[in-house]
Design a protein around this motif. Structure first.
Motif, PDB file in Angstrom:
ATOM      1  N   VAL A 191       0.819  -1.211   0.000  1.00  0.00           N
ATOM      2  CA  VAL A 191       0.000   0.000   0.000  1.00  0.00           C
ATOM      3  C   VAL A 191       0.852   1.260   0.000  1.00  0.00           C
ATOM      4  CG1 VAL A 191      -1.797   1.286   1.214  1.00  0.00           C
ATOM      5  CG2 VAL A 191      -1.866  -1.213   1.176  1.00  0.00           C
ATOM      6  N   GLU A 192       1.850   1.304   0.866  1.00  0.00           N
ATOM      7  CA  GLU A 192       2.673   2.518   0.974  1.00  0.00           C
ATOM      8  C   GLU A 192       3.332   2.864  -0.352  1.00  0.00           C
ATOM      9  OE1 GLU A 192       4.526   2.389   5.391  1.00  0.00           O
ATOM     10  OE2 GLU A 192       4.649   0.504   4.262  1.00  0.00           O
ATOM     11  N   GLU A 193       3.854   1.854  -1.029  1.00  0.00           N
ATOM     12  CA  GLU A 193       4.541   2.087  -2.290  1.00  0.00           C
ATOM     13  C   GLU A 193       3.561   2.499  -3.399  1.00  0.00           C
ATOM     14  OE1 GLU A 193       4.854  -0.481  -0.356  1.00  0.00           O
ATOM     15  OE2 GLU A 193       6.972  -0.690   0.202  1.00  0.00           O
ATOM     16  N   ILE A 194       2.368   1.903  -3.395  1.00  0.00           N
ATOM     17  CA  ILE A 194       1.363   2.288  -4.397  1.00  0.00           C
ATOM     18  C   ILE A 194       0.943   3.736  -4.199  1.00  0.00           C
ATOM     19  CG2 ILE A 194      -1.018   1.896  -5.150  1.00  0.00           C
ATOM     20  CD1 ILE A 194      -0.545  -1.099  -4.734  1.00  0.00           C
ATOM     21  N   VAL A 195       0.743   4.143  -2.964  1.00  0.00           N
ATOM     22  CA  VAL A 195       0.376   5.529  -2.685  1.00  0.00           C
ATOM     23  C   VAL A 195       1.501   6.476  -3.099  1.00  0.00           C
ATOM     24  CG1 VAL A 195      -0.125   7.181  -0.840  1.00  0.00           C
ATOM     25  CG2 VAL A 195      -1.274   4.957  -0.873  1.00  0.00           C
ATOM     26  N   ARG A 196       2.727   6.056  -2.874  1.00  0.00           N
ATOM     27  CA  ARG A 196       3.861   6.893  -3.291  1.00  0.00           C
ATOM     28  C   ARG A 196       3.857   7.093  -4.799  1.00  0.00           C
ATOM     29  NH1 ARG A 196       8.454   5.693  -5.541  1.00  0.00           N
ATOM     30  NH2 ARG A 196       8.220   3.455  -5.143  1.00  0.00           N
ATOM     31  N   LEU A 197       3.621   6.032  -5.546  1.00  0.00           N
ATOM     32  CA  LEU A 197       3.559   6.143  -7.007  1.00  0.00           C
ATOM     33  C   LEU A 197       2.378   7.004  -7.443  1.00  0.00           C
ATOM     34  CD1 LEU A 197       4.411   2.490  -8.144  1.00  0.00           C
ATOM     35  CD2 LEU A 197       5.862   4.525  -8.325  1.00  0.00           C
ATOM     36  N   ALA A 198       1.267   6.875  -6.741  1.00  0.00           N
ATOM     37  CA  ALA A 198       0.091   7.674  -7.084  1.00  0.00           C
ATOM     38  C   ALA A 198       0.389   9.160  -6.939  1.00  0.00           C
ATOM     39  CB  ALA A 198      -1.085   7.277  -6.202  1.00  0.00           C
ATOM     40  N   LYS A 199       1.064   9.524  -5.880  1.00  0.00           N
ATOM     41  CA  LYS A 199       1.416  10.928  -5.675  1.00  0.00           C
ATOM     42  C   LYS A 199       2.408  11.403  -6.741  1.00  0.00           C
ATOM     43  CE  LYS A 199       0.525  11.622  -0.785  1.00  0.00           C
ATOM     44  NZ  LYS A 199      -0.340  12.774  -1.065  1.00  0.00           N
ATOM     45  N   LYS A 200       3.350  10.539  -7.073  1.00  0.00           N
ATOM     46  CA  LYS A 200       4.375  10.898  -8.048  1.00  0.00           C
ATOM     47  C   LYS A 200       3.763  11.148  -9.428  1.00  0.00           C
ATOM     48  CE  LYS A 200       8.717   9.146 -10.066  1.00  0.00           C
ATOM     49  NZ  LYS A 200       9.690   8.026 -10.052  1.00  0.00           N
ATOM     50  N   TYR A 201       2.731  10.378  -9.778  1.00  0.00           N
ATOM     51  CA  TYR A 201       2.172  10.443 -11.130  1.00  0.00           C
ATOM     52  C   TYR A 201       0.750  11.009 -11.170  1.00  0.00           C
ATOM     53  CZ  TYR A 201       6.238   7.720 -12.524  1.00  0.00           C
ATOM     54  OH  TYR A 201       7.531   7.287 -12.759  1.00  0.00           O
ATOM     55  N   ASN A 202       0.326  11.646 -10.061  1.00  0.00           N
ATOM     56  CA  ASN A 202      -0.951  12.361 -10.054  1.00  0.00           C
ATOM     57  C   ASN A 202      -2.138  11.438 -10.285  1.00  0.00           C
ATOM     58  OD1 ASN A 202      -2.670  14.625  -9.914  1.00  0.00           O
ATOM     59  ND2 ASN A 202      -2.660  14.851 -12.147  1.00  0.00           N
ATOM     60  N   ALA A 203      -2.221  10.355  -9.472  1.00  0.00           N
ATOM     61  CA  ALA A 203      -3.307   9.381  -9.608  1.00  0.00           C
ATOM     62  C   ALA A 203      -4.110   9.289  -8.318  1.00  0.00           C
ATOM     63  CB  ALA A 203      -2.757   8.004  -9.958  1.00  0.00           C
ATOM     64  N   LEU A 204      -5.404   9.034  -8.453  1.00  0.00           N
ATOM     65  CA  LEU A 204      -6.227   8.685  -7.314  1.00  0.00           C
ATOM     66  C   LEU A 204      -5.969   7.228  -6.923  1.00  0.00           C
ATOM     67  CD1 LEU A 204      -9.653  10.221  -8.450  1.00  0.00           C
ATOM     68  CD2 LEU A 204      -8.155  11.118  -6.661  1.00  0.00           C
ATOM     69  N   THR A 205      -6.298   6.878  -5.685  1.00  0.00           N
ATOM     70  CA  THR A 205      -6.156   5.492  -5.231  1.00  0.00           C
ATOM     71  C   THR A 205      -7.472   5.002  -4.641  1.00  0.00           C
ATOM     72  OG1 THR A 205      -5.177   6.406  -3.198  1.00  0.00           O
ATOM     73  CG2 THR A 205      -3.679   5.422  -4.814  1.00  0.00           C
ATOM     74  N   PHE A 206      -7.808   3.749  -4.942  1.00  0.00           N
ATOM     75  CA  PHE A 206      -9.038   3.105  -4.475  1.00  0.00           C
ATOM     76  C   PHE A 206      -8.651   1.727  -3.971  1.00  0.00           C
ATOM     77  CE2 PHE A 206     -12.791   0.550  -4.659  1.00  0.00           C
ATOM     78  CZ  PHE A 206     -13.899   1.381  -4.602  1.00  0.00           C
ATOM     79  N   ILE A 207      -8.844   1.476  -2.662  1.00  0.00           N
ATOM     80  CA  ILE A 207      -8.453   0.189  -2.079  1.00  0.00           C
ATOM     81  C   ILE A 207      -9.678  -0.558  -1.571  1.00  0.00           C
ATOM     82  CG2 ILE A 207      -8.005   1.170   0.222  1.00  0.00           C
ATOM     83  CD1 ILE A 207      -5.708  -0.878   0.487  1.00  0.00           C
ATOM     84  N   ASP A 208      -9.723  -1.837  -1.853  1.00  0.00           N
ATOM     85  CA  ASP A 208     -10.760  -2.741  -1.375  1.00  0.00           C
ATOM     86  C   ASP A 208     -10.227  -3.416  -0.105  1.00  0.00           C
ATOM     87  OD1 ASP A 208     -12.267  -5.029  -0.823  1.00  0.00           O
ATOM     88  OD2 ASP A 208     -12.725  -5.419  -2.918  1.00  0.00           O
ATOM     89  N   GLU A 209     -10.812  -3.064   1.039  1.00  0.00           N
ATOM     90  CA  GLU A 209     -10.372  -3.603   2.333  1.00  0.00           C
ATOM     91  C   GLU A 209     -11.336  -4.674   2.856  1.00  0.00           C
ATOM     92  OE1 GLU A 209      -7.689  -2.854   4.365  1.00  0.00           O
ATOM     93  OE2 GLU A 209      -7.303  -0.691   4.369  1.00  0.00           O
ATOM     94  N   THR A 210     -12.079  -5.305   1.957  1.00  0.00           N
ATOM     95  CA  THR A 210     -13.112  -6.247   2.370  1.00  0.00           C
ATOM     96  C   THR A 210     -12.583  -7.320   3.325  1.00  0.00           C
ATOM     97  OG1 THR A 210     -14.402  -5.930   0.353  1.00  0.00           O
ATOM     98  CG2 THR A 210     -14.751  -7.980   1.543  1.00  0.00           C
ATOM     99  N   HIS A 211     -11.449  -7.908   3.009  1.00  0.00           N
ATOM    100  CA  HIS A 211     -10.946  -9.033   3.797  1.00  0.00           C
ATOM    101  C   HIS A 211     -10.024  -8.603   4.939  1.00  0.00           C
ATOM    102  CE1 HIS A 211     -12.663 -12.160   1.236  1.00  0.00           C
ATOM    103  NE2 HIS A 211     -12.383 -11.353   0.227  1.00  0.00           N
ATOM    104  N   SER A 212      -9.775  -7.311   5.064  1.00  0.00           N
ATOM    105  CA  SER A 212      -8.941  -6.829   6.166  1.00  0.00           C
ATOM    106  C   SER A 212      -9.713  -5.989   7.171  1.00  0.00           C
ATOM    107  CB  SER A 212      -7.756  -6.017   5.624  1.00  0.00           C
ATOM    108  OG  SER A 212      -8.204  -4.947   4.813  1.00  0.00           O
ATOM    109  N   PHE A 213     -10.895  -5.499   6.774  1.00  0.00           N
ATOM    110  CA  PHE A 213     -11.713  -4.696   7.675  1.00  0.00           C
ATOM    111  C   PHE A 213     -12.175  -5.563   8.840  1.00  0.00           C
ATOM    112  CE2 PHE A 213     -16.051  -2.845   8.659  1.00  0.00           C
ATOM    113  CZ  PHE A 213     -15.560  -1.762   9.366  1.00  0.00           C
TER     114      PHE A 213
END
Length: 391
Positions: A191-213
C-alpha cells in the motif's frame, strides 16, 4: 427452444468444471465453528465470519431489539422513505473512524465496488484506470461499466505499475485500484509504495479492504490503518466478513462520495438495508474497534494452524494474512478430499476451482477463527493429512 438453451448451458458448465455445488447446512449461534448438517454436527473451516461476530451475543440481542422496534425492513430506497436514522448513524460512525468527510453504505460489498468505481471513472474525461490483475470480480465489473482505457498491472508488481503510469502525461486523470488482502492467496498489497507512485504520477487510489476490515489495524480498520497510511483516496469495505452481518461501504471526501450517492443506479434504485441489521452492524463494529482480543486470538490460531500443517508435512501458502490457502491441483482430487473430510471426519472445507482460480491451482481457502480450539486445529491437520494420502 428456451429449455434447450438452459439445458445446454448447464451441460457446458458441468463439462468445463465451472458448475458450482452448494452444501446446505445450518449455522448454530453459540456453537461455531460447529454447524448442523443432515442431523449431525460438522466443523466449518471456510467461513468468512473471520472473528465469529455473527454469533456475538450483544450483536444478536441488539438485532432482536431493533427488529422489535423498527420492523423487519426499511420500507424503501434511500431517497424514498428508506433513509433511516440507522443508515445515517452507521455512515457517520464509519466516516469518524476513518477520519474522512463522508461514508456511504451499500447493500453489499460487491455493489460498493461496482457502483463506486463506475461513477468515479465516469466523472472524468480521458481517465486511465490501473488495476491489479488479481482484483476481485466486483472491481472488474465496475471497470467494465465504463469504456475507458485500462492498464492491468502484474499482481503487486510496482515496477510494472510505474511503467504504465510513466507513459501518460502528469495531467491525465488516473486511478489505481487494488485490494489490501487478496482472498485467494492471502497476500497483502504494498500500500505505501502504491500511494507513493500515485502521488508521483498524479493518480487517485481506491483500495478494497473487504478481507482486512475488522482483522488488521489497531482498531481493526484494515491494512491502511495497520500501515498508518493516510493518503488513500477511497476505502471500500464490507460487513459480511469480519463484522459478521451484511452490507458494504465506501469512505472518502464529501463531494466525491456525494457524487456516488447521487449517480450510482445500484444505490439509488435499491431498497435499503433493514435498519435493525445496521444497528447490529454498528454494535459489531464498535465491539471490534474497542477491543483487539478476538483479532489477537485469531492470529494466535493462525500461527498454531500453520505449525500443525507443517508437522503433518502439508504444503500451504504462507501469507501474512489470516487466510491460509492449501493448493490441491485437480478438480476431481480436491473434490474427493473435500467429500471424504466431510463424510469421515465431519469437517467442511469448500473446494475453490475455476473460474475463481486458474485450472491446476484448485485449493482450499482455509479460515481458522478465534473460536476454533487447539484440539480442533490439530484434528483438522491430521484429518487433512490422512485424506490427502488416500486421495
Amino acid at each position: 427452444m428456451y429449455n434447450d438453451t438452459f439445458f445446454h448451458t448447464l451441460q457446458h458448465l458441468k463439462s468445463t468444471e465451472a458448475y458450482r455445488h452448494f452444501l446446505e447446512f445450518s449455522r448454530s449461534a453459540g456453537h461455531f465453528p460447529l454447524a448442523d448438517f443432515q442431523n449431525e454436527k460438522i466443523e466449518v473451516w471456510c467461513s468468512n465470519d473471520y472473528l465469529g461476530m455473527g454469533q456475538n451475543q450483544q450483536v444478536i440481542d441488539d438485532f432482536k431489539a431493533s427488529i422489535s422496534r423498527f420492523g423487519a425492513g426499511s420500507g424503501g430506497s434511500r431517497n424514498i422513505s428508506g433513509n433511516t436514522t440507522a443508515h445515517v448513524a452507521l455512515e457517520k460512525r464509519l466516516a469518524d473512524l476513518y477520519q474522512r468527510e463522508s461514508a456511504l453504505v451499500f447493500n453489499n460489498g460487491y455493489l460498493a465496488n461496482t457502483e463506486s468505481l463506475s461513477v468515479l471513472i465516469g466523472l472524468f474525461d480521458n481517465i486511465k484506470v490501473y488495476s491489479d490483475e488479481l482484483n476481485h470480480r466486483s472491481i472488474i465489473e465496475g471497470l467494465k461499466k465504463s469504456k475507458v482505457e485500462k492498464y492491468i498491472f502484474k499482481h503487486n508488481d510496482l515496477k510494472h505499475l510505474e511503467i504504465g503510469l510513466s507513459l501518460e502525461p502528469f495531467e491525465r486523470p488516473k486511478i489505481i485500484v487494488f485490494e489490501s488482502i487478496y482472498s485467494m492467496d492471502g497476500d497483502l498489497a504494498p500500500v505505501e509504495e502504491i500511494v507513493r507512485l500515485a502521488k508521483k504520477y498524479n493518480a487517485l487510489t481506491f483500495i478494497d479492504e473487504t478481507h482486512s476490515f475488522g482483522v488488521l489495524g489497531e482498531r481493526g480498520l484494515g491494512l491502511v490503518e495497520a500501515l498508518h497510511v493516510r493518503d488513500v483516496d477511497f476505502i471500500q469495505g464490507g460487513f459480511g466478513k469480519a463484522i459478521g452481518t451484511s452490507g458494504g461501504f465506501i469512505v472518502g471526501d464529501r463531494d466525491a462520495v456525494d457524487c456516488i450517492r447521487s449517480l450510482a443506479p445500484g444505490f439509488i434504485f435499491t431498497t435499503s438495508l433493514p435498519p435493525a441489521l445496521l444497528h447490529a452492524t454498528l454494535t459489531s463494529i464498535n465491539q471490534v474497534v474497542a477491543s483487539p482480543e478476538r483479532r489477537n486470538r485469531l492470529f494466535q490460531n493462525v500461527r498454531h494452524l500453520k505449525g500443525a500443517l507443517r508437522r503433518q508435512n502439508i504444503d500451504f501458502i504462507d501469507a501474512e494474512s489470516h487466510i491460509l490457502p492449501i493448493i490441491i491441483p485437480g478438480l476431481a482430487r480436491i473434490k474427493a478430499v473435500s467429500d471424504q473430510l466431510l463424510k469421515q471426519f465431519k469437517i467442511y472445507v469448500q473446494p475453490i476451482n475455476y473460474p475463481s482460480v486458474p485450472r491446476g491451482q484448485e485449493r482450499f481457502r482455509v479460515t481458522v477463527t478465534p473460536d476454533h480450539s487447539i484440539e480442533q486445529i490439530e484434528r483438522f491437520a491430521a484429518a487433512l493429512k490422512n485424506t490427502l494420502d488416500l486421495a
